[in-house]
Design an enzyme around this catalytic site. Structure first.
Site, PDB file in Angstrom:
ATOM      1  N   ASP A 386     -10.247   0.675  -0.257  1.00  0.00           N
ATOM      2  CA  ASP A 386     -10.156  -0.750   0.062  1.00  0.00           C
ATOM      3  C   ASP A 386     -11.484  -1.290   0.575  1.00  0.00           C
ATOM      4  O   ASP A 386     -11.933  -2.367   0.169  1.00  0.00           O
ATOM      5  CB  ASP A 386      -9.075  -0.955   1.131  1.00  0.00           C
ATOM      6  CG  ASP A 386      -7.897  -1.743   0.590  1.00  0.00           C
ATOM      7  OD1 ASP A 386      -7.793  -1.865  -0.647  1.00  0.00           O
ATOM      8  OD2 ASP A 386      -7.086  -2.240   1.388  1.00  0.00           O
ATOM      9  N   ASP A 439      -0.622  -1.992  -0.406  1.00  0.00           N
ATOM     10  CA  ASP A 439      -0.611  -2.229   1.029  1.00  0.00           C
ATOM     11  C   ASP A 439       0.766  -1.981   1.635  1.00  0.00           C
ATOM     12  O   ASP A 439       0.904  -1.928   2.856  1.00  0.00           O
ATOM     13  CB  ASP A 439      -1.055  -3.666   1.326  1.00  0.00           C
ATOM     14  CG  ASP A 439      -2.465  -3.932   0.831  1.00  0.00           C
ATOM     15  OD1 ASP A 439      -3.260  -2.984   0.800  1.00  0.00           O
ATOM     16  OD2 ASP A 439      -2.767  -5.083   0.456  1.00  0.00           O
TER      17      ASP A 439
END
Length: 547
Positions: A386, A439
């Site tokens: 990320d 997520d």
């Protein structure tokens, strides 16, 4: 349908979806940044989105969105304070020289030419224009700033940039010998985005449901194994083979490989992003959504239709399928196909969220992490993934690769389908708040592991790990949205905040309670070792004889 076939079909489709560990972004982001450009007197405005409402011959027409410049007068925020003003086309078009047509407080529309933005604005101001609309050469918006060596910045009219498509439509209006008027204003967004509250509830609720289903399945499998052992004490199955059937366990190598493949796939999406590629992703999402929705519905309905679940019929190519699965499959296929066909309508986000949540819950039910070591490796790699593709890639490719992919730039679509989304209902700018599947899925693997461990280790809710892991995930996601708003809506990598909270809480509690070694070294299953009944009885007799 054979359970193994379901698992493998689902995993093949969901594996590609998992690769798209997209971050949370807010629609309406301005593509090009100029954070390195310093502010100075006369050039210190905050960048704001601007609504440009049009009227053609007195009849209200299209509304466009532009971005205000760093220089010039600030634009009013309330629509009632914005004045409706006639729009004219500049001659010359780039407004690098004094316009030939006379202005009397009109708004002038100019092309982005060779001279600077501030020079255009100064020329328009001298020609008595009330505002200047600069049409970009690209479809994206661009932040207009001052040159580093500029000192004379006495500009008192608003300057707004519009994308290329908006400029073409405005030009067609003006060329049709119609009178075109515009109104410029920049409404403010609400302090709290209600859509983010609903997304938070959806993410937390999805992990909560998936964790309890996963733990319940593991406990049911453990009870079933005990019954089998009591009925056949002569056969001692391996502890390694216990647990829920059809479950796939991740190891450390596959965790690292997953992140590597995710990076490759994300970069391929970035390079090949187009309308046809989005269509391929839609098809893959539909396949995964059908499997996920079907699995969830069968699990729910089997409570009331147990006989239909346990009755099977042979279907060519698919093998034995329960009557219940056969009954719900047409509905799942129809639902998914209807979403794909009408995915651009205003309420299509509901179908996308239903399919996405069903897929996430099903994957968390089938895919497990066996121990804390694998969970630590997976989440740590995802954390770096990320961080790299949101921030570092911006330095390498002049734009954030993950945000470009999440928005669906260069594809003609609003974004990729592998997202949960919710409309910003009270935001004057509209659009959607979104969160990527990764997520929810990746932290969800650790949270589900915590509940399975607590149940099979007979730990109470307070003495276990699930409650604290769940709280840590919810708090980490909350911090993500706070950071999102503090960063003025720019995309944020959610795992940057979620991973330290969830993994940090798990590791800290494990060390404090003295369970860290147990959690870390459960290499085979990640669940408490369960001995056969006759082995436990034999050990008890041995202990009594020693006394």
């Amino acid at each position: 349908m054979d359970l193994n076939k379901i698992c493998w079909t689902l995993l093949v489709s969901s594996a590609i979806l998992l690769l798209l560990n997209t971050c949370s972004v807010i629609a309406g982001d301005i593509v090009h940044d100029d954070d390195s450009t310093p502010k100075k007197p006369g050039c210190e405005n905050e960048f704001v989105l601007v609504k440009v409402q049009t009227w053609v011959d007195g009849i209200e027409d299209a509304e466009f969105v532009g971005v205000g410049a760093r220089f010039g007068r600030t634009i009013v925020s309330k629509e009632k304070n914005a004045r409706q003003t006639r729009l004219i086309l500049s001659d010359p078009r780039d407004c690098c020289h004094a316009p030939k047509n006379k202005l009397a407080g009109d708004v002038i529309m100019v092309d982005r030419g060779n001279c600077t933005f501030t020079n255009k604005a100064k020329i328009a101001q001298v020609a008595t224009a009330s505002a200047i609309l600069i049409i970009n050469t690209e479809k994206e918006l661009y932040k207009m700033v001052c040159e580093p060596d500029e000192t004379d910045l006495n500009i008192h009219i608003p300057a707004v940039m519009l994308p290329r498509d908006a400029g073409r439509r405005l030009e067609n209006m003006l060329m049709s010998n119609s009178t075109v008027s515009v109104q410029l204003y920049s409404p403010r967004r609400p302090v709290v985005d209600i859509a983010e509250v609903f997304l938070w509830l959806m993410a937390v609720g999805t992990i909560l449901c998936a964790s309890y289903w996963s733990a319940w399945s593991s406990r049911e499998a453990a009870i079933e194994q005990d019954k089998l052992l009591e009925d056949a004490e002569d056969e001692i199955p391996s502890t390694k083979d216990s647990g829920a059937s059809g479950v796939i366990y991740i190891n450390t190598k596959s965790a690292v490989l997953f992140v590597v493949l995710a990076s490759c796939f994300l970069f391929m999406l970035y390079r090949l992003m187009s309308l046809w590629f989005i269509e391929v992703l839609v098809v893959l999402f539909c396949i995964g959504g059908i499997e996920g929705l079907q699995t969830c519905l069968v699990a729910l309905l089997s409570r009331w239709f147990k006989s239909a679940r346990e009755s099977y019929i042979k279907v060519p190519l698919f093998g034995a399928i329960s009557y219940l699965t056969l009954a719900v499959s047409p509905f799942c296929v129809t639902f998914s196909v209807l979403w794909a066909v009408y995915r651009n309508v205003s309420v299509a986000w509901i179908g996308q969220d239903i399919l996405g949540i069903s897929l996430i819950i099903t994957v968390l039910q089938i895919v497990h992490i066996p121990n804390l070591k694998v969970g630590t490796v997976l989440l740590s790699c995802a954390f770096m993934y990320d961080l790299f593709w949101v921030f570092v890639s911006k330095k390498l490719f002049s734009e954030s690769v993950m945000i470009v992919v999440a928005r669906g730039d260069k594809s003609g679509e609003d974004g990729i389908p592998m997202l949960l989304k919710f409309p910003r209902m009270f935001d004057p700018w509209g659009g959607y708040s979104i969160i990527g599947f990764g997520d929810i899925l990746l932290p969800g693997l650790l949270v589900a592991f915590a509940l399975r461990y607590d149940w099979l280790a007979n730990k109470t809710l307070r003495a276990g790990y699930f409650l604290w892991a769940m709280f840590a995930y919810g708090f980490g996601l909350l911090i993500t949205y706070v950071a999102l708003n503090l960063m003025d809506g720019h995309g944020q990598p959610a795992l940057l905040y979620i991973v330290p909270f969830t993994l940090g809480t798990f590791l800290t509690l494990g060390k404090k309670r003295g369970d860290l070694r147990t959690l870390w070294t459960l290499w085979t299953r990640g669940e408490p070792e369960r001995l056969c009944p006759h082995i436990r009885l034999q050990r008890s007799e041995d202990l009594n004889s020693d006394r």
